[in-house]
Write an enzyme that holds these catalytic residues in place. Structure first.
Site, PDB file in Angstrom:
ATOM      1  N   SER A 136      48.377  65.667 -63.033  1.00  0.00           N
ATOM      2  CA  SER A 136      48.724  66.587 -61.957  1.00  0.00           C
ATOM      3  C   SER A 136      49.360  67.800 -62.606  1.00  0.00           C
ATOM      4  CB  SER A 136      49.709  65.935 -60.986  1.00  0.00           C
ATOM      5  OG  SER A 136      50.194  66.903 -60.079  1.00  0.00           O
ATOM      6  N   LYS A 162      44.061  67.281 -61.501  1.00  0.00           N
ATOM      7  CA  LYS A 162      44.508  67.780 -60.185  1.00  0.00           C
ATOM      8  C   LYS A 162      45.204  69.116 -60.377  1.00  0.00           C
ATOM      9  CE  LYS A 162      48.390  66.333 -57.320  1.00  0.00           C
ATOM     10  NZ  LYS A 162      49.043  65.157 -56.702  1.00  0.00           N
ATOM     11  N   LYS A 164      47.230  72.323 -58.577  1.00  0.00           N
ATOM     12  CA  LYS A 164      47.994  72.744 -57.396  1.00  0.00           C
ATOM     13  C   LYS A 164      47.460  74.094 -56.933  1.00  0.00           C
ATOM     14  CE  LYS A 164      51.269  69.483 -57.527  1.00  0.00           C
ATOM     15  NZ  LYS A 164      51.536  68.568 -56.400  1.00  0.00           N
ATOM     16  N   ASP A 189      45.592  70.133 -54.755  1.00  0.00           N
ATOM     17  CA  ASP A 189      46.710  69.713 -53.897  1.00  0.00           C
ATOM     18  C   ASP A 189      47.362  70.960 -53.306  1.00  0.00           C
ATOM     19  OD1 ASP A 189      48.891  68.539 -52.688  1.00  0.00           O
ATOM     20  OD2 ASP A 189      49.644  67.515 -54.475  1.00  0.00           O
ATOM     21  N   GLU A 214      44.067  67.421 -51.370  1.00  0.00           N
ATOM     22  CA  GLU A 214      45.284  66.701 -50.991  1.00  0.00           C
ATOM     23  C   GLU A 214      46.181  67.595 -50.135  1.00  0.00           C
ATOM     24  OE1 GLU A 214      47.218  65.028 -54.436  1.00  0.00           O
ATOM     25  OE2 GLU A 214      49.049  64.552 -53.336  1.00  0.00           O
ATOM     26  N   ASP A 239      49.208  63.175 -48.290  1.00  0.00           N
ATOM     27  CA  ASP A 239      50.379  62.815 -49.093  1.00  0.00           C
ATOM     28  C   ASP A 239      51.602  62.934 -48.167  1.00  0.00           C
ATOM     29  OD1 ASP A 239      52.622  62.857 -50.806  1.00  0.00           O
ATOM     30  OD2 ASP A 239      51.809  64.290 -52.218  1.00  0.00           O
ATOM     31  N   LYS A 263      52.863  56.967 -52.318  1.00  0.00           N
ATOM     32  CA  LYS A 263      54.035  57.056 -53.192  1.00  0.00           C
ATOM     33  C   LYS A 263      55.057  56.115 -52.585  1.00  0.00           C
ATOM     34  CE  LYS A 263      53.491  61.965 -54.276  1.00  0.00           C
ATOM     35  NZ  LYS A 263      54.043  63.315 -54.112  1.00  0.00           N
ATOM     36  N   GLY A 291      52.783  60.458 -57.684  1.00  0.00           N
ATOM     37  CA  GLY A 291      53.988  60.422 -58.515  1.00  0.00           C
ATOM     38  C   GLY A 291      55.014  61.441 -58.050  1.00  0.00           C
TER      39      GLY A 291
HETATM   40  O1  OSB Z   1      52.487  66.579 -54.369  1.00  0.00           O
HETATM   41  O2  OSB Z   1      51.965  64.980 -55.617  1.00  0.00           O
HETATM   42  C1  OSB Z   1      52.746  65.881 -55.326  1.00  0.00           C
HETATM   43  C2  OSB Z   1      55.525  66.093 -57.971  1.00  0.00           C
HETATM   44  C3  OSB Z   1      56.622  66.313 -57.179  1.00  0.00           C
HETATM   45  C4  OSB Z   1      56.447  66.426 -55.813  1.00  0.00           C
HETATM   46  C5  OSB Z   1      55.173  66.322 -55.252  1.00  0.00           C
HETATM   47  C6  OSB Z   1      54.066  66.087 -56.040  1.00  0.00           C
HETATM   48  C7  OSB Z   1      54.248  65.992 -57.435  1.00  0.00           C
HETATM   49  C8  OSB Z   1      53.156  65.819 -58.375  1.00  0.00           C
HETATM   50  C9  OSB Z   1      53.518  65.227 -59.727  1.00  0.00           C
HETATM   51  O3  OSB Z   1      52.035  66.190 -58.160  1.00  0.00           O
HETATM   52  C10 OSB Z   1      52.820  63.980 -59.991  1.00  0.00           C
HETATM   53  C11 OSB Z   1      53.461  63.179 -61.107  1.00  0.00           C
HETATM   54  O4  OSB Z   1      54.558  62.610 -60.913  1.00  0.00           O
HETATM   55  O5  OSB Z   1      52.853  63.050 -62.181  1.00  0.00           O
HETATM   56 MG    MG Z   2      50.760  65.824 -53.389  1.00  0.00          MG
END
Ligand code: OSB
Ligand code: MG
Length: 361
Positions: A136, A162, A164, A189, A214, A239, A263, A291
């Site tokens: 990510s 992934k 953002k 995402d 996402e 999510d 999560k 995560g």
């Molecule tokens: O949207 O998945 C998310 C980290 C903090 C808050 C939200 C998200 C995330 C990540 C990190 O995408 C994923 C990771 O812990 O490797």
């Molecule tokens: Mg997310």
């Protein structure tokens, strides 16, 4: 199982790089570590993994500490619990605060695992011995930086990428990425940054052969996600919108998503995560483990959870050394050809570095 002592530690985890998403930049991260001691002297570890600031969910490190100290821990001390259900029932009077609750529940699972000499994967009902991992990637300063990091992660073996996105940084970014990497497993995402007014953007994203989009819309917009899903071909994955198995049931029922990111912290614990996993399996909705930039303590529960059969897509489970200078477990887990081995030792499955927890680092 009786718990005679509980301690919580707020531990700083110095980040190697800022992690940027549509909701803001994470420059500093501390995390809440929970240590439970049972009557027979076993030690159970857990992590409440809300971010330092309430920018992803309404919780933060401060709210977790407060709720744990004032309500959750006092309701579990010196009682006899026959099961995890029993344990959870003792603090169900507390509304919300899912991340705080999850850390406590995980520490309890850790104790059960030690007492019964069964691994977490075994207790949760998992059947995989290794789990596939995706990267990510936070928003970078330039598109060039994004391309460079994708190449590095692919070379390291990550099973999907992934990216953002946010309004103004979506279509063009994707078209540049797809020009260079036309066939890699890729997803985006939105972290709730869009509204239904942006429907044309998502229709354009349909062209890029994404595994999923996402959480494009707001966290309370389950109905709008259903409207969007009807208009696009790419699967929507929720999510932020899914805080319980009931949320999952309703989202599936109205067609708000075709995939769910689980999560444990966001949904309040492992038991709730397993319920969502089972419900999704029944309705043919694949899930995957998200995560929260947890330390290795929180990640060990995620790894065990992701060994359940309906965790179909790679997990956001980059090893801690991608984000942090050091981990709270030693040795930390590593990626092998894009997979992480599921620990076969009871308890957390990894050795906790207590020095770092007591003194920070
Ligand atoms: O949207 O998945 C998310 C980290 C903090 C808050 C939200 C998200 C995330 C990540 C990190 O995408 C994923 C990771 O812990 O490797
Ligand atoms: Mg997310």
């Amino acid at each position: 199982m009786q718990i005679v002592k509980a301690e919580i530690f707020v531990v700083d985890l110095p980040l190697i790089n800022t992690f940027t998403t549509s909701f803001g930049s994470i420059k500093k991260r501390s995390t809440v570590i929970i240590k439970l001691i049972s009557k027979e002297g076993l030690i159970g570890w857990g992590e409440s993994a809300a971010l330092s600031e309430p920018i992803y969910s309404s919780e933060s490190v401060d709210t977790e500490s407060l709720i744990l100290k004032k309500y959750l821990i006092p309701s579990i001390l010196n009682k006899d619990f026959k099961s995890v259900e029993d344990f959870i029932a003792s603090y169900q009077f507390v509304k919300g605060h899912n991340f705080a609750k999850c850390g406590l529940e995980c520490a309890f699972w850790c104790l059960i695992s030690l007492k019964e000499k069964k691994t977490l994967t075994n207790l949760f009902g998992g059947n995989r011995t290794k789990i596939a991992v995706g990267e990510s990637m936070g928003i970078k300063k330039t598109i060039e930086d994004t391309l460079t990091e994708i190449q590095i992660r692919l070379n390291e073996g990550y099973r999907r990428i992934k990216i953002k996105i946010k309004p103004g940084l979506d279509i063009n970014l994707l078209s540049v990425i797809r020009k260079k990497f036309d066939n890699i497993p890729l997803m985006v995402d939105g972290n709730s940054a869009y509204t239904l007014n942006d429907i044309q953007i998502f229709k354009k994203l349909d062209k890029y052969n994404l595994l999923m989009i996402e959480q494009p819309l707001g966290e309370t917009d389950i109905v709008d996600h259903a409207c969007l899903q009807k208009e696009i071909v790419t699967s929507i994955c929720l999510d932020e919108s899914i805080l319980s198995v009931e949320d999952a049931r309703k989202a599936i029922r109205i067609g708000a998503c075709k995939i769910i990111n689980i999560k444990p912290g966001r949904v309040g614990g492992i038991l709730e995560s397993i319920k969502i996993h089972d419900l999704c399996q029944k309705y043919n909705i694949p899930v995957w483990c998200g995560g929260m930039l947890e330390s290795g303590i929180g990640r060990s529960f995620n790894i065990a959870l992701a060994s359940l059969p309906n965790f179909i897509y790679p997990a956001d489970m980059s090893p801690s050394n991608i984000f942090y200078k050091e981990d709270l477990i030693n040795p930390t887990y590593l990626l092998e050809k894009g997979y992480i081995k599921v620990s076969q030792s009871p308890g957390l499955g990894y050795r906790v570095d207590e020095d770092k927890i007591n003194h920070g680092y």
